[in-house]
Scaffold this motif. Structure first.
Motif, PDB file in Angstrom:
ATOM      1  N   UNK A 150       0.624  -1.231  -0.125  1.00 18.79           N
ATOM      2  CA  UNK A 150       0.046   0.007  -0.112  1.00 18.79           C
ATOM      3  C   UNK A 150       1.001   1.208   0.074  1.00 18.79           C
ATOM      4  N   UNK A 151       0.584   2.187  -0.986  1.00 15.16           N
ATOM      5  CA  UNK A 151       1.480   3.428  -1.115  1.00 15.16           C
ATOM      6  C   UNK A 151       1.035   4.364   0.172  1.00 15.16           C
ATOM      7  N   UNK A 152       2.097   4.912   0.708  1.00 18.21           N
ATOM      8  CA  UNK A 152       1.959   6.098   1.570  1.00 18.21           C
ATOM      9  C   UNK A 152       1.436   7.325   0.894  1.00 18.21           C
ATOM     10  N   UNK A 153       0.238   7.461   1.023  1.00 15.55           N
ATOM     11  CA  UNK A 153      -0.332   8.430   0.275  1.00 15.55           C
ATOM     12  C   UNK A 153      -0.083   9.900   0.330  1.00 15.55           C
ATOM     13  N   UNK A 154       0.006  10.982  -0.529  1.00 17.96           N
ATOM     14  CA  UNK A 154       0.147  12.285  -0.204  1.00 17.96           C
ATOM     15  C   UNK A 154       1.539  12.545   0.276  1.00 17.96           C
ATOM     16  N   UNK A 155       1.815  13.755   0.763  1.00 15.58           N
ATOM     17  CA  UNK A 155       3.007  14.399   1.380  1.00 15.58           C
ATOM     18  C   UNK A 155       3.437  13.727   2.700  1.00 15.58           C
ATOM     19  N   UNK A 156       4.440  13.282   2.887  1.00 18.20           N
ATOM     20  CA  UNK A 156       4.978  12.743   4.177  1.00 18.20           C
ATOM     21  C   UNK A 156       5.745  14.095   4.752  1.00 18.20           C
ATOM     22  N   UNK A 157       5.145  14.536   5.680  1.00 17.19           N
ATOM     23  CA  UNK A 157       5.507  15.785   6.381  1.00 17.19           C
ATOM     24  C   UNK A 157       6.389  15.774   7.787  1.00 17.19           C
ATOM     25  N   UNK A 158       6.338  14.722   8.430  1.00 17.81           N
ATOM     26  CA  UNK A 158       7.402  14.602   9.517  1.00 17.81           C
ATOM     27  C   UNK A 158       7.688  13.106   9.658  1.00 17.81           C
ATOM     28  N   UNK A 159       9.138  13.108   9.904  1.00 14.73           N
ATOM     29  CA  UNK A 159       9.506  11.826  10.320  1.00 14.73           C
ATOM     30  C   UNK A 159      10.455  11.999  11.628  1.00 14.73           C
ATOM     31  N   UNK A 160      10.442  10.745  12.450  1.00 19.53           N
ATOM     32  CA  UNK A 160      11.217  10.729  13.617  1.00 19.53           C
ATOM     33  C   UNK A 160      11.720   9.468  14.278  1.00 19.53           C
ATOM     34  N   UNK A 161      12.970   9.125  14.193  1.00 18.48           N
ATOM     35  CA  UNK A 161      13.506   7.718  14.940  1.00 18.48           C
ATOM     36  C   UNK A 161      13.289   7.862  16.157  1.00 18.48           C
ATOM     37  N   UNK A 162      12.640   6.784  16.775  1.00 15.99           N
ATOM     38  CA  UNK A 162      12.677   6.412  18.225  1.00 15.99           C
ATOM     39  C   UNK A 162      14.024   5.884  18.699  1.00 15.99           C
ATOM     40  N   UNK A 163      14.200   5.460  19.960  1.00 19.23           N
ATOM     41  CA  UNK A 163      15.272   4.846  20.642  1.00 19.23           C
ATOM     42  C   UNK A 163      15.555   3.391  19.964  1.00 19.23           C
ATOM     43  N   UNK A 164      14.374   2.818  19.642  1.00 16.00           N
ATOM     44  CA  UNK A 164      14.555   1.594  18.954  1.00 16.00           C
ATOM     45  C   UNK A 164      14.779   1.426  17.454  1.00 16.00           C
ATOM     46  N   UNK A 165      14.969   2.663  16.826  1.00 15.87           N
ATOM     47  CA  UNK A 165      15.265   2.690  15.405  1.00 15.87           C
ATOM     48  C   UNK A 165      13.889   2.561  14.471  1.00 15.87           C
ATOM     49  N   UNK A 166      12.768   2.646  15.405  1.00 19.38           N
ATOM     50  CA  UNK A 166      11.452   2.646  14.468  1.00 19.38           C
ATOM     51  C   UNK A 166      11.492   3.897  13.908  1.00 19.38           C
ATOM     52  N   UNK A 167      10.518   4.193  12.899  1.00 13.01           N
ATOM     53  CA  UNK A 167      10.554   5.445  12.239  1.00 13.01           C
ATOM     54  C   UNK A 167       9.149   5.841  12.309  1.00 13.01           C
ATOM     55  N   UNK A 168       8.900   6.818  12.968  1.00 14.60           N
ATOM     56  CA  UNK A 168       7.471   7.415  12.838  1.00 14.60           C
ATOM     57  C   UNK A 168       7.200   8.219  11.771  1.00 14.60           C
ATOM     58  N   UNK A 169       6.058   8.133  10.946  1.00 15.52           N
ATOM     59  CA  UNK A 169       6.067   8.959   9.945  1.00 15.52           C
ATOM     60  C   UNK A 169       4.746   9.555   9.908  1.00 15.52           C
ATOM     61  N   UNK A 170       4.536  10.988   9.661  1.00 12.07           N
ATOM     62  CA  UNK A 170       3.463  11.886   9.597  1.00 12.07           C
ATOM     63  C   UNK A 170       3.212  12.209   8.247  1.00 12.07           C
ATOM     64  N   UNK A 171       1.911  12.051   7.820  1.00 12.20           N
ATOM     65  CA  UNK A 171       1.669  12.573   6.506  1.00 12.20           C
ATOM     66  C   UNK A 171       0.807  13.767   6.582  1.00 12.20           C
ATOM     67  N   UNK A 172       0.748  14.640   5.416  1.00  9.47           N
ATOM     68  CA  UNK A 172      -0.027  15.901   5.532  1.00  9.47           C
ATOM     69  C   UNK A 172      -1.397  15.719   5.611  1.00  9.47           C
ATOM     70  N   UNK A 173      -1.941  14.544   5.298  1.00 10.19           N
ATOM     71  CA  UNK A 173      -3.399  14.268   5.342  1.00 10.19           C
ATOM     72  C   UNK A 173      -3.752  13.841   7.035  1.00 10.19           C
ATOM     73  N   UNK A 174      -2.741  13.930   7.893  1.00  8.44           N
ATOM     74  CA  UNK A 174      -3.147  13.359   9.256  1.00  8.44           C
ATOM     75  C   UNK A 174      -2.729  11.928   9.729  1.00  8.44           C
ATOM     76  N   UNK A 175      -2.515  11.164   8.747  1.00 11.27           N
ATOM     77  CA  UNK A 175      -2.287   9.748   8.893  1.00 11.27           C
ATOM     78  C   UNK A 175      -0.839   9.690   9.590  1.00 11.27           C
TER      79      UNK A 175
END
Length: 107
Positions: free
Chosen positions: A56-81
């Motif tokens: 499944x495509x990550x739709x639209x603009x990816x507006x925020x990225x943040x690695x946590x201490x476990x190297x998991x990446x939190x991804x925020x989209x412009x649509x609020x997802x």
């Protein structure tokens, strides 16, 4: 990317000319764009577009990225997802919230 010899910025991968956000992870740079999420490999000068579980495509603009201490990446989209790249499984999953059917309210 900063060229250490000349002290100037240089294009690292032409297909990713418009970055909205970036997060460095070892030899990789996670890049959020208006066209989704990419992972750029600095050692091989290559990039791949990232998809959520099941292709499944990550739709639209990816507006925020943040690695946590476990190297998991939190991804925020412009649509609020919100998506989460699980470093252990190498999978991206969409995180549903209790308040909204398809994501967080951007307003």
């Amino acid at each position: 990317m900063l060229d250490e010899h000349s002290g100037k910025l240089k294009m690292v991968y032409a297909a990713l000319s418009m970055a909205v956000c970036m997060e460095i992870d070892g030899n990789s740079i996670w890049i959020g764009t208006n066209s989704g999420l990419f992972r750029y490999n600095m050692l091989h000068n290559s990039a791949e577009q990232m998809f959520a579980a099941g292709g499944v495509s990550l739709t639209g603009t990816i507006s925020a990225l943040k690695l946590d201490p476990s190297k998991n990446l939190w991804i925020g989209s412009g649509s609020g997802r919100i998506y989460l790249y699980n470093n252990s499984s190498s999978q991206i999953e969409f995180l549903k919230t209790a308040d909204h059917k398809d994501g967080l309210d951007g307003g």
